[in-house]
Design a protein around this motif. Sequence first.
Motif, PDB file in Angstrom:
ATOM      1  N   THR A   1      -0.560  -6.946   6.846  1.00  0.00           N
ATOM      2  CA  THR A   1      -1.186  -6.219   7.947  1.00  0.00           C
ATOM      3  C   THR A   1      -2.502  -5.630   7.457  1.00  0.00           C
ATOM      4  OG1 THR A   1       0.988  -5.640   8.809  1.00  0.00           O
ATOM      5  CG2 THR A   1      -0.888  -4.356   9.616  1.00  0.00           C
TER       6      THR A   1
ATOM      7  N   ASN B   1      -3.227   6.659   6.649  1.00  0.00           N
ATOM      8  CA  ASN B   1      -3.283   5.249   6.278  1.00  0.00           C
ATOM      9  C   ASN B   1      -2.401   4.420   7.206  1.00  0.00           C
ATOM     10  OD1 ASN B   1      -0.670   5.692   5.435  1.00  0.00           O
ATOM     11  ND2 ASN B   1      -1.075   5.392   3.258  1.00  0.00           N
ATOM     12  N   THR B   2      -2.255   3.159   6.863  1.00  0.00           N
ATOM     13  CA  THR B   2      -1.487   2.245   7.703  1.00  0.00           C
ATOM     14  C   THR B   2      -0.040   2.693   7.867  1.00  0.00           C
ATOM     15  OG1 THR B   2      -2.883   0.510   6.795  1.00  0.00           O
ATOM     16  CG2 THR B   2      -0.983  -0.201   8.073  1.00  0.00           C
ATOM     17  N   ASP B   3       0.515   3.388   6.858  1.00  0.00           N
ATOM     18  CA  ASP B   3       1.889   3.864   6.925  1.00  0.00           C
ATOM     19  C   ASP B   3       1.985   5.248   7.545  1.00  0.00           C
ATOM     20  OD1 ASP B   3       2.029   2.404   3.729  1.00  0.00           O
ATOM     21  OD2 ASP B   3       2.924   1.545   5.546  1.00  0.00           O
ATOM     22  N   ASN B   4       0.888   5.729   8.185  1.00  0.00           N
ATOM     23  CA  ASN B   4       0.858   7.003   8.909  1.00  0.00           C
ATOM     24  C   ASN B   4       1.027   8.201   7.982  1.00  0.00           C
ATOM     25  OD1 ASN B   4       0.355   8.148  11.443  1.00  0.00           O
ATOM     26  ND2 ASN B   4       2.537   8.632  11.723  1.00  0.00           N
TER      27      ASN B   4
ATOM     28  N   SER C   1       0.813  -1.223   0.000  1.00  0.00           N
ATOM     29  CA  SER C   1       0.000   0.000   0.000  1.00  0.00           C
ATOM     30  C   SER C   1       0.838   1.261   0.000  1.00  0.00           C
ATOM     31  CB  SER C   1      -0.920   0.005   1.231  1.00  0.00           C
ATOM     32  OG  SER C   1      -0.150  -0.023   2.423  1.00  0.00           O
ATOM     33  N   ASN C   2       2.129   1.158  -0.235  1.00  0.00           N
ATOM     34  CA  ASN C   2       2.975   2.347  -0.152  1.00  0.00           C
ATOM     35  C   ASN C   2       3.599   2.738  -1.486  1.00  0.00           C
ATOM     36  OD1 ASN C   2       4.757   0.287  -0.447  1.00  0.00           O
ATOM     37  ND2 ASN C   2       5.816   0.588   1.509  1.00  0.00           N
TER      38      ASN C   2
ATOM     39  N   ARG D   1      -9.389  -7.111   5.419  1.00  0.00           N
ATOM     40  CA  ARG D   1      -8.613  -5.932   5.007  1.00  0.00           C
ATOM     41  C   ARG D   1      -7.140  -6.274   4.791  1.00  0.00           C
ATOM     42  NH1 ARG D   1     -11.862  -1.426   6.381  1.00  0.00           N
ATOM     43  NH2 ARG D   1     -13.980  -2.151   6.027  1.00  0.00           N
TER      44      ARG D   1
ATOM     45  N   LYS E   1      -5.265  -3.142   6.579  1.00  0.00           N
ATOM     46  CA  LYS E   1      -5.058  -1.781   6.127  1.00  0.00           C
ATOM     47  C   LYS E   1      -6.181  -0.856   6.579  1.00  0.00           C
ATOM     48  CE  LYS E   1      -1.411  -3.125   3.920  1.00  0.00           C
ATOM     49  NZ  LYS E   1      -0.086  -2.787   4.447  1.00  0.00           N
ATOM     50  N   ILE E   2      -5.782   0.401   6.847  1.00  0.00           N
ATOM     51  CA  ILE E   2      -6.756   1.450   7.111  1.00  0.00           C
ATOM     52  C   ILE E   2      -7.156   2.014   5.757  1.00  0.00           C
ATOM     53  CG2 ILE E   2      -7.153   3.686   8.202  1.00  0.00           C
ATOM     54  CD1 ILE E   2      -4.959   2.972  10.191  1.00  0.00           C
TER      55      ILE E   2
END
Length: 531
Positions: free
Chosen positions: A212, A231-234, A189-190, A202, A214-215
């Motif tokens: 992991t 998101n998950t990576d802040n 997701s990055n 998710r 994901k948001i």
Amino acid sequence: MPSLSTIEGKLRAYTAVLLALPLLASCIAFYAIIRQANINAAYHDIHTATSYTKDSINVWLGHRAGDIEHVASIPSALLKDPKFTSDFFESFLKSHADFKSLLLFDTAGNVNTSAREHARGNVADREYFARARNGLATITSPLKSRFSGEYIIIVAHPVRNEAGDFSGVLAGAISINTILQTFSLSYSSNSWRPFLLDSRTRLPLADMEAGTAKIIPPADGETDTPQIYKNTDNARVIGACMPVKDGEWLVVMERPVAEILGGMERMLLVLAVASLGTMVALLPYIRRFSSGVLGPVKTISALSTRMLEGQYDAECILIDTNKTPVEIATLYDNFCKMSERLIRYVEELEIYTSTDPLTGLGNRRSLQKEGARIIEMCRRSGAECSCLVLDLDHFKRVNDTYGHPTGDVALQTASAIIMRNIRKADFAARLGGEEFTVIASHTPTGQAMVLAERIRADVERTPITHDGHTFTMTISIGVAPVSASCDSSTTPLDDVISKADCALYKAKNNGRNRVEQWRAEDATMSCKHHL
């Protein structure tokens, strides 16, 4: 430091105003309108791209299901033949590269036939097998292959015998990586590319075990406004999320807010402060600058517009440049000189682009223009006109025997013979290679045949001398009249050249060194050059 009497100095001075005012207005509007407009536009782009990806995946999955359904529709009697089934499966996989393997299970769930995987085992406990037993086709969520150990999806369809009874399950395996690569999806997701998640957990489909959760933003339909979230990576992002495969998967696309705004906030605030300080002081200079530049620029603009419209005879008028910047005065003087050169260049270019450089005859471009003009003029006046297509016989032998320089001399000689036998009202052009054409204005077919014979005889008796070699040539000629009407799919010029070319073809086939006339019965013949 440039003086303010020059355009460079004035531009430097006034640029501050030209930048400060719009930037100040932009800074104010940014917080009220532009910031949200940029976010909305970015969200629209993200939403559109996500929707397109969603639809593409759904359509692609539907096509793959259709592929398996098509194979499953083969008569079961044929599928009982192991060699036929194995060969057919291999052929199918070669033409359907998305599938990793193809397997046929019997009614008990055991592997009957497989391609690309030497599979053994029983899948009776798999959900897709149970659904197929109940007559339902299935596309599974990613599962770990019992045979290869990698994550795949299964496209399964029931197989029935001639009586309509369940006789097995046909299953095609597709690697999850194939889906990701086909639609340029991200493995994580990055990377700011779309990625696929399992809608329940998710988790990324590419990493169901170690991934992991994901948001993600609300799914499509839950909100119409852009959602900014971490998101998950802040990272602060704007994203779109849409269900795929009847809601079992989610396709998500995100874009960083910082990338969308691009540092506009800080830049516009700094520039706004500088713009406010210079706005009032520099405003009078804009009026003064405009009055000194606008007159000459308008004159140049008017002259350039006339030249753009093809009026190259436009002359520069004398203007008072004493009150204009030095650069503007120089620009005007240079423009007038350049316009004079341009007129000469246009005249030379017209000659160059309409003339064959070797022979001096017209080329194909000028033929399309001048030939069409002559034909249209004859049609309007009710006069007859004709077309000659001429081709030097065995010209390749000349090049092969004496060399291309001698061949060029031969082409020039033939062109000179053509020009001295036609009138000023006629038009001659080189079609290419050793082929020429003549559009004879106000010339009935009989007169055109006489003209063609005169050219043919002239070519035959004219010796070619070059580089110590002397030889003669012959020429074949096809003659055709311009028709009163022609097919709507072609032009009168192309039509008459095509007919004359057919007549030339007859002349070549009938022994060369002759003139042939196109007749109505020639319309059915295949006119290909006789080399």
